[in-house]
Motif scaffolding. Structure first.
Motif, PDB file in Angstrom:
ATOM      1  N   ASP A 193     106.080  89.124 -52.596  1.00 25.30           N
ATOM      2  CA  ASP A 193     105.467  89.502 -51.320  1.00 25.30           C
ATOM      3  C   ASP A 193     105.306  88.299 -50.390  1.00 25.30           C
TER       4      ASP A 193
ATOM      5  N   HIS B  31      99.212  89.556 -45.261  1.00 28.32           N
ATOM      6  CA  HIS B  31      99.356  90.854 -44.609  1.00 28.32           C
ATOM      7  C   HIS B  31      98.222  91.768 -45.066  1.00 28.32           C
ATOM      8  N   ASN B  32      97.464  92.269 -44.114  1.00 29.30           N
ATOM      9  CA  ASN B  32      96.302  93.129 -44.363  1.00 29.30           C
ATOM     10  C   ASN B  32      95.198  92.385 -45.125  1.00 29.30           C
TER      11      ASN B  32
ATOM     12  N   SER C  19     106.535 102.050 -39.612  1.00 33.90           N
ATOM     13  CA  SER C  19     105.413 101.696 -40.486  1.00 33.90           C
ATOM     14  C   SER C  19     105.216 100.186 -40.470  1.00 33.90           C
TER      15      SER C  19
ATOM     16  N   ALA D 208     108.415  94.719 -53.912  1.00 31.54           N
ATOM     17  CA  ALA D 208     107.047  94.694 -53.382  1.00 31.54           C
ATOM     18  C   ALA D 208     106.044  94.893 -54.517  1.00 31.54           C
ATOM     19  N   HIS D 209     104.797  94.526 -54.263  1.00 29.50           N
ATOM     20  CA  HIS D 209     103.690  94.638 -55.218  1.00 29.50           C
ATOM     21  C   HIS D 209     103.815  93.641 -56.362  1.00 29.50           C
TER      22      HIS D 209
ATOM     23  N   ASP E 265      98.992  86.081 -51.360  1.00 32.42           N
ATOM     24  CA  ASP E 265      98.820  87.501 -51.669  1.00 32.42           C
ATOM     25  C   ASP E 265      98.147  87.622 -53.025  1.00 32.42           C
TER      26      ASP E 265
ATOM     27  N   ARG F  86     103.606  98.609 -42.933  1.00 31.60           N
ATOM     28  CA  ARG F  86     103.498  98.083 -44.292  1.00 31.60           C
ATOM     29  C   ARG F  86     104.492  96.940 -44.417  1.00 31.60           C
ATOM     30  N   GLN F  87     104.124  95.913 -45.168  1.00 31.52           N
ATOM     31  CA  GLN F  87     104.950  94.706 -45.198  1.00 31.52           C
ATOM     32  C   GLN F  87     106.390  94.977 -45.633  1.00 31.52           C
ATOM     33  N   GLU F  88     106.572  95.753 -46.699  1.00 36.28           N
ATOM     34  CA  GLU F  88     107.946  95.992 -47.176  1.00 36.28           C
ATOM     35  C   GLU F  88     108.792  96.724 -46.143  1.00 36.28           C
ATOM     36  N   ASN F  89     108.154  97.597 -45.356  1.00 34.59           N
ATOM     37  CA  ASN F  89     108.883  98.308 -44.301  1.00 34.59           C
ATOM     38  C   ASN F  89     109.252  97.374 -43.159  1.00 34.59           C
TER      39      ASN F  89
ATOM     40  N   LEU G 168      99.138  91.793 -40.220  1.00 38.54           N
ATOM     41  CA  LEU G 168      99.168  93.225 -39.888  1.00 38.54           C
ATOM     42  C   LEU G 168      98.839  93.459 -38.414  1.00 38.54           C
TER      43      LEU G 168
END
Length: 200
Positions: free
Chosen positions: A174, A103-104, A151, A168-169, A18, A153-156, A137
Motif C-alpha cells: 500500500d 490514505h484515510n 472511487s 492491496a491490504h 500504513d 479508495r487507494q487501490e482504485n 484522501l
C-alpha cells in the motif's frame, strides 16, 4: 515569507505509512506497520492482544494461532508493539522530522496509532519526530474533483491514475503504491499546506 514557508513544506522529507489492523472498529489493534521514503523502507509485524476479525483476516491474509502471526499461512517474524513503534520513530528521526503521509489516515490510521502510542506513553516522543501529517484522501478528492474518478479508495486511484493493480491490504504494498501515486500527482505546496494537520 509565506512563499519560503510553502517551498520549505514542499521540499521536506516525506514518509508514506500504513497500518494493517485486527479490524475497523474503534478498539482494533495494529498487526503490521510499514513506511517508505524514497529508497528507505520499514515493514514490521506484531501479535495483537485481540483476535483478528473475520473480515479483516479475509482482506489481509493474517491469522493468529497460538500467539503466532501468520500471513497467507506462512509464519512471520514479529516484535512487541513497543519495539515496532520505537523502530518507527527511529526511522522518522533518521529522515529529519518528515511529513507523515497516508490514505484515510485522519479517520483511521492516525487514531489507531495515537491510541497505541498513548498506551505505551510514547505520544509526545512520536510527535517530536514528525513535522505534521497529510491525508491523501481529501487531497486527491480536491485534486481530482473535475475528473471522472469513480472511487477514491487507494487501490482504485492507483489503477485509474497509474494503470497499475497491486496487492492491496498489505501495508508495505500500500505505501509503495501511494508513494508512486503521490509522485505522479505532484500536489502544489499550497495544497500540501492546506491538507496538513497536526498528529494527535
Amino acid at each position: 515569507m509565506r512563499r519560503a514557508a510553502l517551498d520549505a513544506k514542499l521540499c521536506q522529507p516525506l514518509v508514506f505509512f500504513d497500518l494493517e489492523t485486527t479490524g475497523l472498529g474503534p478498539s482494533c489493534e495494529i498487526v503490521q506497520l510499514a513506511a517508505v521514503s524514497r529508497g528507505h523502507s520499514l515493514n514490521l509485524y506484531t501479535v495483537p492482544q485481540c483476535q483478528m476479525q473475520l473480515r479483516a483476516a479475509r482482506m489481509t491474509g493474517f491469522r493468529i494461532l497460538g500467539r503466532r502471526l501468520y500471513l497467507h499461512r506462512q509464519p512471520v517474524l514479529t516484535n512487541s508493539l513497543r519495539e515496532i513503534l520505537v523502530s518507527f520513530m527511529a526511522f522518522l528521526r533518521m529522515l529529519g522530522r518528515p511529513l507523515l503521509i497516508g490514505h484515510n489516515i485522519t479517520r483511521f490510521d492516525c487514531p489507531v496509532l495515537v491510541r497505541a502510542l498513548n498506551k505505551l506513553d510514547l505520544l509526545a516522543e512520536f510527535q517530536s519526530a514528525i513535522s505534521g501529517c497529510l491525508d491523501t484522501l481529501p487531497l486527491t478528492r480536491e485534486m481530482l474533483k473535475d475528473c471522472s474518478v469513480q472511487s477514491f479508495r487507494q487501490e482504485n486511484l492507483v489503477n485509474a491514475i497509474l494503470g497499475v493493480k497491486y496487492k492491496a491490504h498489505n501495508a508495505l504494498e500500500d505505501v509503495r503504491a501511494l508513494q508512486m501515486l503521490y509522485s505522479v500527482l505532484q500536489p502544489t505546496s499550497e495544497l500540501v499546506c492546506r491538507f496538513t494537520f497536526c498528529f494527535g
